[in-house]
Write a protein that holds these residues in place. Structure first.
Motif, PDB file in Angstrom:
ATOM      1  N   THR A   1       0.849  -1.187   0.000  1.00  0.00           N
ATOM      2  CA  THR A   1       0.000   0.000   0.000  1.00  0.00           C
ATOM      3  C   THR A   1       0.882   1.234   0.000  1.00  0.00           C
ATOM      4  N   MET A   2       0.285   2.398  -0.259  1.00  0.00           N
ATOM      5  CA  MET A   2       1.048   3.643  -0.201  1.00  0.00           C
ATOM      6  C   MET A   2       1.603   3.860   1.202  1.00  0.00           C
ATOM      7  N   ASP A   3       0.801   3.558   2.224  1.00  0.00           N
ATOM      8  CA  ASP A   3       1.267   3.773   3.596  1.00  0.00           C
ATOM      9  C   ASP A   3       2.436   2.853   3.938  1.00  0.00           C
ATOM     10  N   MET A   4       2.443   1.623   3.415  1.00  0.00           N
ATOM     11  CA  MET A   4       3.576   0.713   3.622  1.00  0.00           C
ATOM     12  C   MET A   4       4.840   1.277   2.968  1.00  0.00           C
ATOM     13  N   ALA A   5       4.689   1.842   1.767  1.00  0.00           N
ATOM     14  CA  ALA A   5       5.839   2.426   1.063  1.00  0.00           C
ATOM     15  C   ALA A   5       6.371   3.632   1.821  1.00  0.00           C
TER      16      ALA A   5
END
Length: 356
Positions: free
Chosen positions: A317-321
């Protein structure tokens, strides 16, 4: 040497991404995400017209006067190419030039995840690169096409408005088509692409439901199709494509998308923590039987969970990145929080940074 080339020299020396020209304002350069004035005195109408019309053809000059809008590419010797947009606003004629580096950066240069390389090596399917304007979509696409060009003998066709990165053939045969000079429209060029024996097709932007449907059809015919969409997340991209069609066509489009979608890479650009540049954060959704079922059943709200559970397949996800970039000390928590999707949950990951 055209007069505007002096401004391009300033832009390149400052490693800027854009040059903004507007009557009543000094020339402005965007460098590291911020706008910087190149001088104190503003541009007037006479200087603006002299700068802009010196580098256009008579046909291009007629189009901006008649249609009040113009997109084209400008090459400055062997230093760089620029994507130009001329338009009118309340103060008069204006323009924005986006830098297209003459050297195409590799996937490694850009720090793209390994999955981007593996996706480039596919032979069919639809790969969408998404994100807001200025997020580096074209640069990522160029790196993926460059990897294909260096690794296999095939025919790569690009359909753009205007042509941005120019690829010299290495192992691949490259055909660049520009909407306007070479094709009447994106739709007509995409229709024609099916008869041009292309293995890989890059479509500069999927703007209408007609171009989206044509791209889906090509991908279902065993062609690797790349395209860009202005959306901020993978799930929003799927919803945007489906909702672009009338209700009575959406079931068919869901089926085509479920069958053809290979991946969505949604990206954002952020300033690095040391302030010396910018770095991309990538949300990655990879096609699978589970994803196909979600698309067919209209359960795009489950896609975030699919990406969270799909690390082994290269998904994130974007938050993981963003979390990974913060932990590497590449970006600040504050910069990451601005781009985070679930801001409350993201903030809890770094409680010591709250209020810093």
């Amino acid at each position: 040497m055209a007069r505007i080339d002096r401004l391009f020299d300033e832009l390149l020396s400052r490693k800027g991404s854009d040059l903004h020209l507007g009557i009543g304002y000094p020339p402005l350069v965007r460098a590291r995400g911020e706008l910087i004035a190149l001088r104190d005195t503003p541009l007037d109408t006479a200087e603006m017209e002299a700068l802009l019309f010196e580098i256009t053809t008579p046909e291009e000059t007629r189009r901006i006067v008649d249609e009040l809008d113009l997109d084209f590419a400008y090459s400055y010797a062997d230093k760089a190419r620029f994507r130009a947009n001329y338009f009118y606003k309340t103060t008069g004629l204006a323009a924005v030039f986006r830098t297209i580096p003459s050297k195409i950066l590799s996937l490694d240069d850009l720090g793209c995840p390994e999955i981007a390389r593996r996706l480039s090596e596919r032979t069919s399917g639809l790969i969408l690169i998404t994100g807001p304007t200025g997020s580096g979509k074209s640069t990522t696409l160029a790196a993926m096409i460059d990897h294909i060009n260096r690794s296999r003998a095939c025919h790569v066709l690009t359909i753009e408005d205007p042509v941005e990165f120019v690829h010299s053939p290495i192992k691949a045969h490259i055909t660049h088509r520009e909407v306007g000079p070479d094709a009447g429209s994106f739709a007509s060029a995409i229709r024609s692409a099916g008869r041009e024996d292309a293995d890989v097709i890059l479509i500069g932007e999927l703007r209408t439901n007609e171009t989206m449907k044509l791209a889906l059809q090509l991908a279902s015919f065993g062609v690797l199709v790349f395209g860009t969409v202005h959306t901020n997340s993978a799930a929003a991209t799927i919803d945007r494509i489906i909702n672009a069609f009338p209700a009575d066509e959406q079931l068919q489009v869901r089926g085509m998308l479920a069958e053809s979608l290979a991946a969505i890479i949604a990206q954002q650009l952020l300033r690095t923590k040391d302030g010396t540049g910018r770095v991309a954060a990538h949300e990655i959704l990879v096609g699978s039987s589970a994803l196909s079922a979600m698309i067919r059943e209209g359960k795009t709200f489950q896609i975030t969970n699919l990406m969270q559970a799909g690390r082994s397949a290269g998904m994130q996800t974007m938050d993981m990145a963003l979390e990974r970039l913060v932990k590497k000390d590449t970006i600040s928590v504050q910069a990451a929080l601005e781009k985070a999707i679930d801001k409350d949950s993201f903030q809890k990951l770094f409680p010591d940074a709250q209020g810093a």
